[in-house]
Every structure is written in structure tokens, then in C-alpha cells.
Design an enzyme around this catalytic site. Structure first.
Site, mmCIF file in Angstrom:
data_model
loop_
_atom_site.group_PDB
_atom_site.id
_atom_site.type_symbol
_atom_site.label_atom_id
_atom_site.label_comp_id
_atom_site.label_asym_id
_atom_site.label_seq_id
_atom_site.Cartn_x
_atom_site.Cartn_y
_atom_site.Cartn_z
ATOM 1 N N ARG A 121 114.967 29.513 68.830
ATOM 2 C CA ARG A 121 115.393 27.800 68.466
ATOM 3 C C ARG A 121 114.319 27.674 67.213
ATOM 4 O O ARG A 121 113.282 28.212 66.876
ATOM 5 C CB ARG A 121 115.165 27.090 69.401
ATOM 6 C CG ARG A 121 113.632 27.006 69.991
ATOM 7 C CD ARG A 121 113.369 26.109 71.324
ATOM 8 N NE ARG A 121 112.102 26.004 71.718
ATOM 9 C CZ ARG A 121 111.028 25.372 71.206
ATOM 10 N NH1 ARG A 121 111.300 24.334 70.112
ATOM 11 N NH2 ARG A 121 109.845 25.202 71.675
ATOM 12 N N ALA A 149 109.689 24.326 61.130
ATOM 13 C CA ALA A 149 111.191 25.051 61.061
ATOM 14 C C ALA A 149 111.041 26.186 60.059
ATOM 15 O O ALA A 149 110.018 26.198 59.291
ATOM 16 C CB ALA A 149 112.294 23.965 60.195
ATOM 17 N N SER A 150 111.972 27.079 60.214
ATOM 18 C CA SER A 150 111.986 28.277 59.429
ATOM 19 C C SER A 150 110.859 29.115 59.744
ATOM 20 O O SER A 150 110.601 30.034 58.540
ATOM 21 C CB SER A 150 112.214 27.905 57.980
ATOM 22 O OG SER A 150 113.345 27.103 57.626
ATOM 23 N N ARG A 151 110.100 29.096 60.618
ATOM 24 C CA ARG A 151 108.928 29.590 61.066
ATOM 25 C C ARG A 151 107.681 29.712 60.007
ATOM 26 O O ARG A 151 106.956 30.624 60.082
ATOM 27 C CB ARG A 151 109.358 31.326 61.225
ATOM 28 C CG ARG A 151 110.137 31.830 62.166
ATOM 29 C CD ARG A 151 109.921 31.235 63.594
ATOM 30 N NE ARG A 151 110.497 31.672 64.666
ATOM 31 C CZ ARG A 151 111.605 30.957 65.289
ATOM 32 N NH1 ARG A 151 111.741 29.692 64.827
ATOM 33 N NH2 ARG A 151 112.302 31.343 66.294
ATOM 34 N N LEU A 152 107.847 28.598 59.534
ATOM 35 C CA LEU A 152 106.857 28.193 58.487
ATOM 36 C C LEU A 152 105.843 27.096 59.177
ATOM 37 O O LEU A 152 105.621 26.063 58.705
ATOM 38 C CB LEU A 152 107.203 27.442 57.270
ATOM 39 C CG LEU A 152 108.156 28.540 56.283
ATOM 40 C CD1 LEU A 152 108.688 27.609 55.087
ATOM 41 C CD2 LEU A 152 107.234 29.492 55.836
#
Length: 211
Positions: A8, A187-190
Site C-alpha cells: 500500500r 508515497a512511492s517509498r520515498l
């Protein structure tokens, strides 16, 4: 769906350098206070990682029972596996997994045994049955059956009909931190990651880490 497809996005918020307070304990307190409106169950639960004399790691969930600039405290059986590990290597790690807000706090430091007076004060603040359980359970040792455990509990109840004394083998630890990381999912694993490192003069240096 296959397990490798379970994922997610983390969109609960962000963390910037300007958001951070001067010390990690102040920042920890700020985040902890924000958990109540989030409705998180067991916000004081933390994973305690230790290493035994052979270098074998282990971890378990314990409950935080106090914190301040001196460190983070918890209580336990002093003959348990965790206590034996700490006797061999007092360097430990605490992890607070606050998933409801997409946050983690990781504390690295040295575990120091609390004085008996402090352990006594906390022990007598516990529910009576929890005090009796400390006498019934030889934590981390084999027990023949559930019946044996419950029988030991009933024996303790009969032995101490009034005040329950603090067992000699029961106490607590304070984890004195030298490094504390605050992780905020993005978000976006950042993700946002900031680490406080204790300096020789007692101040804390803060730096951002790559996600």
C-alpha cells in the site's frame, strides 16, 4: 493475491527537519501524544531486541512504562531470557511500530538495571493478579503444563492473601539512548527518516537518512 504483491502507499503525512524538536525524547513525546486521537491499540508496546553471549539475537514485545531525558523504562523477570542477554551484552534496540500513522521510532542504547526502590514502586502499582503472576511464572523456563502454571498462581494467591511482596528476581531496566531514528512513511517509498545521534558534549546531532 500473492504475498509479494501485498503493498500500500503511505500517505499519512510527512516529516521535515523543521518539524523536529531539540531532543529525541521531546520528539518521541510529541509523536506519542498524537497516537491517542489515532485510536492505536497498545501504543506503549515496543519490540525489544537483545543479543546473547554467543551473538544470537532475539526480540520480543514488552511495554514501555516510563520515559524521559534519562531513557526509556520497562519491567521484567530478571532471570528471563532478555535479562540474561542484557547481562551478557547491555546494548539493545527498541522499535515502536506505530502503523496507524505510518510511523516507526527506533531507539539504540544501553540497558541499565533500575534500583529496587523504583521496581518496588512500579510493582505495587500493578493489578494484584499481575503481581501474583510474577511469583507463579519462572519466565522463559520450561513448564510442564498450563495446569502447573495455574496451580502455581493459586498457590501464590493463598501464600499472599494481603500485600504481595516484590520477588527478588523481578525488576526493571532503563534504556539510555545514544541514537534514535524517526521514520515517517511517504508515497512511492520515498520515506522521511531522521536520526538523532548523541554527541560527546551531551547535545544531539540530527541528520536526514535516505529511505
Amino acid at each position: 493475491m500473492e504475498i509479494d504483491q501485498w503493498r500500500r502507499e503511505y500517505v499519512s503525512g510527512g516529516l521535515s527537519r523543521e518539524d523536529l524538536l531539540e531532543t529525541p525524547v521531546e520528539q518521541f513525546d510529541k509523536w506519542l501524544q498524537e497516537l491517542t486521537p489515532a485510536g492505536l491499540k497498545d501504543p506503549s508496546s515496543m519490540s525489544l531486541a537483545t543479543v546473547d553471549a554467543s551473538g544470537r539475537p532475539s526480540q520480543r514485545i514488552v511495554l514501555l512504562k516510563g520515559y524521559g531525558e534519562q531513557g526509556f523504562t520497562f519491567f521484567t523477570n530478571l532471570q528471563s531470557q532478555k535479562a540474561r542477554d542484557i547481562a551478557a551484552n547491555p546494548q539493545v534496540c527498541l522499535l515502536f511500530p506505530w502503523h496507524a500513522l505510518d510511523r516507526q521510532v527506533i531507539v539504540y542504547g544501553r540497558a541499565e538495571e533500575l534500583g529496587r526502590a523504583e521496581a518496588e514502586t512500579y510493582f505495587h502499582s500493578r493489578p494484584r493478579d499481575s503481581q501474583l503472576a510474577a511469583w507463579a511464572s519462572h519466565q522463559s523456563e520450561p513448564v510442564a503444563s498450563r495446569d502447573k502454571l495455574e496451580s502455581a498462581f493459586l498457590e501464590a494467591r493463598k501464600r499472599y492473601p494481603d500485600e504481595v511482596p516484590l520477588p527478588d528476581y523481578w525488576g526493571g531496566y532503563r534504556v539510555v539512548p545514544d541514537t534514535v531514528e524517526f521514520w515517517q512513511g511517504r508515497a512511492s517509498r520515498l520515506h522521511d527518516r531522521f536520526v538523532y545521534r548523541l554527541q560527546a558534549d551531551g547535545s544531539w546531532q540530527v541528520e536526514r537518512l535516505s529511505p
